[in-house]
Motif scaffolding. Sequence first.
Motif, PDB file in Angstrom:
ATOM      1  N   PHE A 257       0.893  -1.358  -0.125  1.00  0.00           N
ATOM      2  CA  PHE A 257      -0.015  -0.069  -0.035  1.00  0.00           C
ATOM      3  C   PHE A 257       0.952   1.395  -0.069  1.00  0.00           C
ATOM      4  CE2 PHE A 257      -2.030   3.613   2.349  1.00  0.00           C
ATOM      5  CZ  PHE A 257      -3.043   3.718   1.505  1.00  0.00           C
TER       6      PHE A 257
ATOM      7  N   GLY B 152       0.004   5.507   0.070  1.00  0.00           N
ATOM      8  CA  GLY B 152      -0.842   6.596  -0.048  1.00  0.00           C
ATOM      9  C   GLY B 152      -1.274   6.855   1.387  1.00  0.00           C
ATOM     10  N   SER B 153      -2.401   7.382   1.586  1.00  0.00           N
ATOM     11  CA  SER B 153      -2.888   7.771   3.018  1.00  0.00           C
ATOM     12  C   SER B 153      -4.102   6.967   3.453  1.00  0.00           C
ATOM     13  CB  SER B 153      -3.259   9.148   3.136  1.00  0.00           C
ATOM     14  OG  SER B 153      -4.266   9.710   2.250  1.00  0.00           O
ATOM     15  N   ILE B 154      -4.414   6.759   4.576  1.00  0.00           N
ATOM     16  CA  ILE B 154      -5.371   6.155   5.061  1.00  0.00           C
ATOM     17  C   ILE B 154      -6.209   6.756   5.945  1.00  0.00           C
ATOM     18  CG2 ILE B 154      -6.594   4.059   6.429  1.00  0.00           C
ATOM     19  CD1 ILE B 154      -4.186   2.457   5.355  1.00  0.00           C
ATOM     20  N   ASP B 155      -7.473   7.439   5.598  1.00  0.00           N
ATOM     21  CA  ASP B 155      -8.187   8.262   6.503  1.00  0.00           C
ATOM     22  C   ASP B 155      -9.133   7.626   7.354  1.00  0.00           C
ATOM     23  OD1 ASP B 155      -9.590  10.520   7.654  1.00  0.00           O
ATOM     24  OD2 ASP B 155      -9.470  11.644   5.645  1.00  0.00           O
ATOM     25  N   MET B 156      -9.143   7.442   8.521  1.00  0.00           N
ATOM     26  CA  MET B 156     -10.017   6.585   9.153  1.00  0.00           C
ATOM     27  C   MET B 156     -10.793   7.581  10.218  1.00  0.00           C
ATOM     28  SD  MET B 156      -7.927   3.133   9.846  1.00  0.00           S
ATOM     29  CE  MET B 156      -6.381   4.033  10.197  1.00  0.00           C
ATOM     30  N   ASP B 157     -12.226   7.205  10.579  1.00  0.00           N
ATOM     31  CA  ASP B 157     -12.912   7.829  11.525  1.00  0.00           C
ATOM     32  C   ASP B 157     -13.765   6.665  11.956  1.00  0.00           C
ATOM     33  OD1 ASP B 157     -14.345   9.220  13.036  1.00  0.00           O
ATOM     34  OD2 ASP B 157     -14.926  10.823  11.787  1.00  0.00           O
ATOM     35  N   PRO B 158     -13.679   5.996  13.016  1.00  0.00           N
ATOM     36  CA  PRO B 158     -14.465   4.836  13.721  1.00  0.00           C
ATOM     37  C   PRO B 158     -15.787   5.505  14.138  1.00  0.00           C
ATOM     38  CG  PRO B 158     -12.527   5.373  15.031  1.00  0.00           C
ATOM     39  CD  PRO B 158     -12.409   6.230  14.021  1.00  0.00           C
TER      40      PRO B 158
ATOM     41  N   ALA C 292     -15.896   3.670  17.999  1.00  0.00           N
ATOM     42  CA  ALA C 292     -14.424   3.786  18.882  1.00  0.00           C
ATOM     43  C   ALA C 292     -14.831   3.139  20.168  1.00  0.00           C
ATOM     44  CB  ALA C 292     -13.906   5.037  18.749  1.00  0.00           C
TER      45      ALA C 292
ATOM     46  N   PRO D 140      -7.915   8.278  22.863  1.00  0.00           N
ATOM     47  CA  PRO D 140      -7.091   7.178  21.871  1.00  0.00           C
ATOM     48  C   PRO D 140      -5.995   6.391  22.844  1.00  0.00           C
ATOM     49  CG  PRO D 140      -6.403   9.367  21.486  1.00  0.00           C
ATOM     50  CD  PRO D 140      -7.539   9.507  22.296  1.00  0.00           C
TER      51      PRO D 140
ATOM     52  N   LEU E 246      -5.520  12.860  14.393  1.00  0.00           N
ATOM     53  CA  LEU E 246      -4.223  12.711  14.274  1.00  0.00           C
ATOM     54  C   LEU E 246      -3.830  12.717  12.900  1.00  0.00           C
ATOM     55  CD1 LEU E 246      -2.969  10.040  16.818  1.00  0.00           C
ATOM     56  CD2 LEU E 246      -2.615  12.526  16.927  1.00  0.00           C
TER      57      LEU E 246
ATOM     58  N   PHE F  81      -4.429   2.166  14.391  1.00  0.00           N
ATOM     59  CA  PHE F  81      -4.825   3.359  14.237  1.00  0.00           C
ATOM     60  C   PHE F  81      -6.107   3.509  13.808  1.00  0.00           C
ATOM     61  CE2 PHE F  81      -0.439   4.535  14.045  1.00  0.00           C
ATOM     62  CZ  PHE F  81      -0.339   5.806  15.041  1.00  0.00           C
TER      63      PHE F  81
ATOM     64  N   PHE G  76      -9.173   5.077  16.033  1.00  0.00           N
ATOM     65  CA  PHE G  76      -8.928   6.436  16.270  1.00  0.00           C
ATOM     66  C   PHE G  76      -9.228   7.376  14.988  1.00  0.00           C
ATOM     67  CE2 PHE G  76      -5.616   4.241  18.549  1.00  0.00           C
ATOM     68  CZ  PHE G  76      -6.354   3.782  19.712  1.00  0.00           C
ATOM     69  N   ARG G  77      -9.752   8.508  15.298  1.00  0.00           N
ATOM     70  CA  ARG G  77      -9.748   9.408  14.194  1.00  0.00           C
ATOM     71  C   ARG G  77      -8.359   9.981  13.628  1.00  0.00           C
ATOM     72  NH1 ARG G  77     -13.871  10.550  17.870  1.00  0.00           N
ATOM     73  NH2 ARG G  77     -15.853  10.313  17.022  1.00  0.00           N
ATOM     74  N   CYS G  78      -7.753   9.541  12.489  1.00  0.00           N
ATOM     75  CA  CYS G  78      -6.681   9.891  12.020  1.00  0.00           C
ATOM     76  C   CYS G  78      -6.522   9.722  10.444  1.00  0.00           C
ATOM     77  CB  CYS G  78      -5.672   8.938  12.793  1.00  0.00           C
ATOM     78  SG  CYS G  78      -5.752   7.385  12.331  1.00  0.00           S
ATOM     79  N   ARG G  79      -5.404  10.267   9.885  1.00  0.00           N
ATOM     80  CA  ARG G  79      -5.182  10.086   8.603  1.00  0.00           C
ATOM     81  C   ARG G  79      -3.471   9.430   8.636  1.00  0.00           C
ATOM     82  NH1 ARG G  79      -5.826  14.844   5.705  1.00  0.00           N
ATOM     83  NH2 ARG G  79      -7.918  14.360   5.278  1.00  0.00           N
ATOM     84  N   LEU G  80      -3.377   8.305   8.043  1.00  0.00           N
ATOM     85  CA  LEU G  80      -2.036   7.666   8.109  1.00  0.00           C
ATOM     86  C   LEU G  80      -1.413   8.079   6.712  1.00  0.00           C
ATOM     87  CD1 LEU G  80      -2.720   4.319   9.767  1.00  0.00           C
ATOM     88  CD2 LEU G  80      -1.306   5.872  10.408  1.00  0.00           C
ATOM     89  N   HIS G  81      -0.197   8.566   6.595  1.00  0.00           N
ATOM     90  CA  HIS G  81       0.329   8.459   5.502  1.00  0.00           C
ATOM     91  C   HIS G  81       1.350   7.725   5.172  1.00  0.00           C
ATOM     92  CE1 HIS G  81      -1.825  12.630   4.768  1.00  0.00           C
ATOM     93  NE2 HIS G  81      -1.452  12.499   5.978  1.00  0.00           N
TER      94      HIS G  81
END
Lengths: 169, 204
Positions: free
Chosen positions: A130, A132-138, A142, A147, B36, B52, B55-60
């Motif tokens: 992979f 790129g970026s992963i934008d997560m918002d559970p 949560a 966190p 984050l 991750f 949690f609310r985050c963006r992983l690059h």
Amino acid sequence: MFERSKNKSTEIPEPVPNAVQSEERATYTTGNARSAAMIGPSIVIKGTVTGDENLVVQGRVEGSIDLAAHEVSVGESGQVDADIIAKVVKIDGNVAGDVTGKEKVIITRSGNVRGNIVAPRVTLEDGAVFKGSIDMDPGDSAPAAKPFKPVSEAAPKSDAAPELDLKSG
Amino acid sequence: MNIPGRAVNRASPGPVRQSSTLLPTLFQQLEEREHLEVLHLGPAMPETVDFFSRFRCRLHFADVFTELPLPDLDAEDGPDPEQWWQDVLGLPEHTELDFCLLWDSLDFLGPQWIEPLVRVLRRHLHHHSLGFAYSVRNTRAPQSRNRYALLEATTVVVRERDYDLPGYQPQSQRQMGELLKCFRVERSVLLGDGRMEVLLRARL
């Protein structure tokens, strides 16, 4: 200024999250087999793919895939040069494009993704590639409001400890 | 995995859990942030994504190790190093990173690649940005072959490659501190294997 510790390591079974992933995969495949359109290995589609059913891509798609209420699976022979929007996206093949999963995105060990992912939950298997970026918002699912646990709660009992602690200014 | 041109010396052992002293300290400082932005210099690993994903985050993810050996900057057709880093990091223009997981990537870069990395990173840091890296206690330390993932705020998972990577040129902590001008070393801890965990704080 200085602390002593042992910093032991513990071998763990590999890979940790895959038990959960295997279950997810099995469930997903079963559901998929019932009602999914298939883009076969020799098919090439250029343009926008939309519809009202699940989709399995074993061929090539260039453009975009928009099945926001359904599931999209990119098979091992699948090559998608397109943005994907779906409820669940499972990637065993190659994707170059942005992926939005309304519920979740799963990249399996044979998956190769170059692009940005937006989803409340993302699962990556060991071996997946992979970039790129992963934008997560559970969201509300949560597990904790905060966190990260405070050190005193989070520090493991047996295998944590520094050998020598150096503080720098 | 057998990569052409890379000697395979022995089979890789399974993943190993390794405790961290500095990561809990770091995460405690990130505790109050609602969202984050995290840069991970290295291969995307299952445990890191899983960690991750709570949690609310963006992983690059920027896997600089797949770019090794790095291009020759002295060659006539050598790349512009800042542009090269922008392409590899792929950070959107206004991204402000809260946390940079550098792992041991600096051991493979050398000064001529660390300096442009610093110039690019600096644009994406803020005054409360933090970083985490591994360093060597002694620059004669052999290459570790480790790939790192974050299992918990206290625990790292280490997998070993079965081959050496090209371009290994570790920096001492002092050298690293001098080169990595966008961070200052706030704290470091020697590990049992002779390597060091380093906690970094933005220096803008």
